[in-house]
Design an enzyme around this catalytic site. Structure first.
Site, PDB file in Angstrom:
ATOM      1  CG  HIS A   1       9.799  23.025  13.226  1.00 27.57           C
ATOM      2  ND1 HIS A   1      10.243  22.193  14.219  1.00 27.57           N
ATOM      3  CD2 HIS A   1      10.907  23.619  12.707  1.00 27.57           C
ATOM      4  CE1 HIS A   1      11.568  22.280  14.323  1.00 27.57           C
ATOM      5  NE2 HIS A   1      11.994  23.134  13.399  1.00 27.57           N
ATOM      6  CB  SER A  20     -19.513  13.805   2.104  1.00 31.34           C
ATOM      7  OG  SER A  20     -20.487  13.735   3.117  1.00 31.34           O
ATOM      8  CE  LYS A  49     -15.611  16.473   3.876  1.00 32.67           C
ATOM      9  NZ  LYS A  49     -15.421  15.567   5.004  1.00 32.67           N
ATOM     10  CG  ASN A  65     -14.269  13.280   1.641  1.00 32.97           C
ATOM     11  OD1 ASN A  65     -14.196  14.457   2.001  1.00 32.97           O
ATOM     12  ND2 ASN A  65     -15.322  12.533   1.874  1.00 32.97           N
ATOM     13  CD  GLU A 106      -8.844  10.694   3.919  1.00 29.14           C
ATOM     14  OE1 GLU A 106      -9.157  11.080   5.040  1.00 29.14           O
ATOM     15  OE2 GLU A 106      -9.676  10.575   2.991  1.00 29.14           O
ATOM     16  CE1 TYR A 149       8.983 -25.067   7.592  1.00 30.47           C
ATOM     17  CE2 TYR A 149       8.337 -26.957   8.920  1.00 30.47           C
ATOM     18  CZ  TYR A 149       7.999 -25.873   8.143  1.00 30.47           C
ATOM     19  OH  TYR A 149       6.678 -25.579   7.915  1.00 30.47           O
TER      20      TYR A 149
HETATM   21  N1  ARG Z   1       3.251 -25.760   4.635  1.00 28.14           N
HETATM   22  C1  ARG Z   1       4.567 -25.813   5.169  1.00 28.14           C
HETATM   23  C2  ARG Z   1       5.102 -24.385   5.329  1.00 28.14           C
HETATM   24  O1  ARG Z   1       4.596 -23.537   4.690  1.00 28.14           O
HETATM   25  C3  ARG Z   1       5.453 -26.562   4.267  1.00 28.14           C
HETATM   26  C4  ARG Z   1       6.602 -27.216   4.947  1.00 28.14           C
HETATM   27  C5  ARG Z   1       6.093 -28.284   5.833  1.00 28.14           C
HETATM   28  N2  ARG Z   1       7.131 -29.050   6.399  1.00 28.14           N
HETATM   29  C6  ARG Z   1       6.940 -29.871   7.400  1.00 28.14           C
HETATM   30  N3  ARG Z   1       7.962 -30.506   7.826  1.00 28.14           N
HETATM   31  N4  ARG Z   1       5.788 -29.998   7.990  1.00 28.14           N
HETATM   32  O2  ARG Z   1       5.996 -24.139   6.098  1.00 28.14           O
END
Ligand code: ARG
Length: 462
Positions: A160, A281, A287, A289, A294, A321
């Site tokens: 604490h 500073s 000072k 720092n 930090e 994707y």
């Molecule tokens: N620049 C794209 C990425 O980083 C690469 C893959 C792109 N694929 C696509 N089907 N457009 O994700």
């Protein structure tokens, strides 16, 4: 730029992408950093296309020569990416076609940018984790050296933020070593999931070409071929794990940094940081720092931000994707780079810090840190600990009223609280003795701590 669409995406496109849409979607400024990984991946893919007879060996040779030349060109700064390119994959492929002619266009056989980018990121992460782990090992070394120097320095331990019980400074520093060592294990563990090859998943469904995924995986140093092509292109959880490990490292560093900031204040005076890691500073000449500490503390937000960024980008993304995933580059690079730089800086800060043993030991004598020892003393003499705790509380209140330290109370004063007190109480009030009396495994007992220091030293030498 006018025909870029039709050149890249084929005849279906009749109109160039809008300038603003190109700017919005181009990632080359960020993923350009992945050029080494991209070329490595392409080299392995090209070799495999040759070995499997998918494209003739003579053509593979031309492609490989071209890719190696591009690598040298980029290395020497002779080839700069065309900003009108969408990403690093297209930029390198376009350069290859420029150099070796249309045969360069065969490199992309049986591959997609989807498995290509997934591969590049994994190659990058493997290297980045290795570098980060080296920096962690160095920080552990810096802490261990300080802990060895201060094997016997007694400091007030806190709970604490109140002075609680004396501990060895070496024990305190070893606590950080333990955290960092777990951090390194965490990274190594995440590495086992990074170390899997997505190459050959193509867009997501695989390919009709007789590619050899084992061969490319082996050539690129991967342990496993990812067995599901849909997962291979759409998994980013390995990256999220790494960002999470980075966040935990930064959290640990922030605790160390915070402590150093507080300890370097005049109020504490426990540490002095050298001029190498402090700043002055512009207005207050007295000072010095602790800016580096930090800043380490301050950079934590960026790494946590990267983790949340990645989690949020991936949330609710349908398979496989999706272009959203391109947004993973910025947090990936930032998390790894910021964490690596911060660990490196912390090692320097530790090396440039002097721990003021005398000041720490003086502090142990004030603030009734030995009160627990009094309670333990009474308990050892048969008083139930709860009762002993209560009696000791009364003694502390009495000492406060009399403006005396616990050592300054006379034996008669002690005996007025319990007849169990004998002169031997003064031995228990000696902080160093109290450390020696600690017996439990993992405690701040000087012999145990020394064994721990020796074990760590041996480990770092292995
Ligand atoms: N620049 C794209 C990425 O980083 C690469 C893959 C792109 N694929 C696509 N089907 N457009 O994700």
């Amino acid at each position: 730029m006018a025909d870029k669409n039709s050149a890249l995406w084929g005849g279906r496109f009749q109109k160039p992408i809008a300038e603003v849409a190109h700017k919005f979607s181009s990632s080359i400024a960020l993923d350009g950093k992945l050029w080494r990984e991209d070329i490595r991946g392409s080299l392995a893919h090209a070799e495999m296309l040759g070995a499997t007879g998918i494209i003739p060996e003579e053509e593979v040779d031309v492609i490989i020569k071209g890719l190696n030349e591009i690598s040298h060109e980029i290395d020497r700064g002779e080839f700069q990416f065309d900003p009108s390119m969408e990403d690093v994959h297209l930029a390198i492929e376009q350069r290859l076609i420029q150099k070796v002619g249309s045969v360069g266009g065969k490199l992309h056989t049986g591959r997609s940018r989807n498995d290509q980018v997934a591969l590049d990121e994994r190659l990058y992460l493997k290297q980045a984790i290795a570098t980060l782990n080296e920096k962690i090992a160095d920080l552990i070394e810096a802490l261990l050296t300080k802990a060895e120097e201060h094997a016997d320095t007694v400091m007030p331990g806190y709970t604490h933020m109140q002075r609680a019980q004396p501990v060895l400074l070496s024990h305190h520093l070893l606590a950080y070593i333990r955290m960092l060592s777990r951090d390194a294990y965490r990274l190594d563990d995440a590495l086992t999931r990074v170390d899997r090859s997505p190459l050959g998943a193509a867009a997501f469904a695989g390919t009709s070409y007789p590619i050899d995924r084992e061969m490319t995986a082996k050539a690129l140093g991967f342990s496993i071929v990812m067995p599901n092509s849909i997962d291979a292109v759409s998994d980013r959880d390995h990256l999220i794990e790494v960002a999470s490990a980075c966040s935990i490292i930064m959290m640990h560093l922030s605790r160390m940094a915070e402590e150093l900031v507080i300890w370097s204040s005049t109020e504490f005076g426990f540490v002095t940081m050298s001029d190498a890691v402090t700043t002055g500073s512009s207005i207050m000449p007295q000072k010095k720092n602790p800016d580096m500490a930090e800043l380490i503390r301050g950079k934590v937000g960026r790494v946590y931000g990267s983790l949340i960024n990645l989690l949020t980008t991936m949330k609710a993304l349908p398979l496989a994707y999706n272009r959203d995933m391109q947004e993973d580059k910025q947090p990936m690079f930032d998390a790894l780079e910021t964490t690596t730089d911060s660990v490196e800086m912390m090692a320097l800060v530790i090396r440039e810090t002097t721990y003021n043993a005398e000041r720490m030991e003086d502090t142990v004598r004030a603030g009734h840190l030995m009160a627990t020892e009094i309670a333990d003393y009474l308990a050892r003499k048969g008083m139930p600990f709860r009762e002993a705790h209560h009696v000791t509380g009364k003694i502390v209140a009495y000492a406060d009223k009399k403006k005396k330290s616990l050592e300054e109370l006379t034996i008669e004063e002690y005996q007025s609280f319990s007849d169990k007190f004998k002169k031997s109480i003064y031995r228990s009030l000696d902080p160093r003795k109290s450390l020696e009396e600690k017996r439990s495994f993992g405690s701040t007992n000087p012999e145990m701590v020394r064994a721990e220091l020796e074990a760590w030293r041996k480990r770092t030498q292995d």
